[in-house]
Motif scaffolding. Structure first.
Motif, PDB file in Angstrom:
ATOM      1  N   UNK A 239       0.968  -1.291  -0.026  1.00  9.71           N
ATOM      2  CA  UNK A 239       0.198  -0.102  -0.151  1.00  9.71           C
ATOM      3  C   UNK A 239       0.781   1.125  -0.094  1.00  9.71           C
ATOM      4  N   UNK A 240       0.442   2.285  -0.800  1.00 10.26           N
ATOM      5  CA  UNK A 240       1.605   3.507  -1.012  1.00 10.26           C
ATOM      6  C   UNK A 240       0.319   4.388  -1.297  1.00 10.26           C
ATOM      7  N   UNK A 241       0.511   5.654  -0.397  1.00 10.51           N
ATOM      8  CA  UNK A 241      -0.504   6.991  -0.505  1.00 10.51           C
ATOM      9  C   UNK A 241       0.670   8.178  -0.981  1.00 10.51           C
ATOM     10  N   UNK A 242       0.217   8.721  -2.098  1.00 14.78           N
ATOM     11  CA  UNK A 242       1.192   9.820  -2.602  1.00 14.78           C
ATOM     12  C   UNK A 242       0.419  11.171  -2.803  1.00 14.78           C
ATOM     13  N   UNK A 243       0.860  12.133  -1.987  1.00 14.16           N
ATOM     14  CA  UNK A 243      -0.093  13.420  -1.916  1.00 14.16           C
ATOM     15  C   UNK A 243       0.803  14.442  -3.040  1.00 14.16           C
TER      16      UNK A 243
ATOM     17  N   UNK B  17      -3.716   6.372  -4.244  1.00 15.22           N
ATOM     18  CA  UNK B  17      -3.659   5.158  -3.703  1.00 15.22           C
ATOM     19  C   UNK B  17      -3.295   4.080  -4.279  1.00 15.22           C
ATOM     20  N   UNK B  18      -2.213   3.238  -4.150  1.00 14.72           N
ATOM     21  CA  UNK B  18      -2.037   2.108  -4.693  1.00 14.72           C
ATOM     22  C   UNK B  18      -2.174   1.062  -3.714  1.00 14.72           C
TER      23      UNK B  18
ATOM     24  N   UNK C 205      -0.031   6.093   5.617  1.00 17.97           N
ATOM     25  CA  UNK C 205       0.128   7.423   5.522  1.00 17.97           C
ATOM     26  C   UNK C 205       0.932   7.974   4.139  1.00 17.97           C
ATOM     27  N   UNK C 206       0.796   9.000   3.629  1.00 15.33           N
ATOM     28  CA  UNK C 206       1.476   9.568   2.685  1.00 15.33           C
ATOM     29  C   UNK C 206       2.526  10.390   3.358  1.00 15.33           C
ATOM     30  N   UNK C 207       3.269  10.942   2.423  1.00 13.98           N
ATOM     31  CA  UNK C 207       4.572  11.863   3.050  1.00 13.98           C
ATOM     32  C   UNK C 207       3.947  13.282   3.368  1.00 13.98           C
ATOM     33  N   UNK C 208       2.995  13.778   2.680  1.00  6.76           N
ATOM     34  CA  UNK C 208       2.510  14.951   2.965  1.00  6.76           C
ATOM     35  C   UNK C 208       2.893  16.022   1.948  1.00  6.76           C
TER      36      UNK C 208
END
Length: 122
Positions: A2-6, A24-25, A112-115
């Protein structure tokens, strides 16, 4: 995995608008809630707005009427639409994922993503 990227942060004048994206991956989009939090300078992480898998949303009083959230299941991406921005909205914005309903408690989120930094000038 799982990966979230903003993305989408930047500098904007007060009264302006921005749209943040959270890509969202991983196979979670159909069953997880995606929520935006923000790190205000010198303050604890703050809940902003969340959306669950059915499209139900909840938002914080501080952004009600100004910020909205939407999701595109085909991408899959969650968007934070920010209007009438104020200097006090300046923060690092994070998206986060958890199973089930959206919660305003950041400790309940698994991913969580990095922001992305949002700066609103007066």
């Amino acid at each position: 995995q799982v990966h979230l990227e903003e993305s989408g942060g930047g500098l904007v004048q007060a009264g302006g608008s921005l749209r943040l994206s959270c890509v969202v991956s991983g196979d979670i989009f159909s069953t997880y809630s995606i929520t935006w939090f923000r790190d205000l300078p010198g303050k604890e992480r703050e809940f902003v707005v969340g959306i669950d898998w059915s499209g139900y949303t909840r938002d914080a009083d501080s952004v009600k009427g100004r910020f909205t959230i939407s999701r595109d299941n085909a991408k899959p991406t969650v968007y934070l639409h920010m209007n009438s921005l104020r200097p006090e909205d300046t923060a690092v914005y994070h998206c986060a994922a958890k199973p089930g309903y959206a919660s305003d408690t950041y400790g309940s989120y698994m991913y969580w993503g990095q922001g992305t930094q949002v700066t609103v000038s007066a």
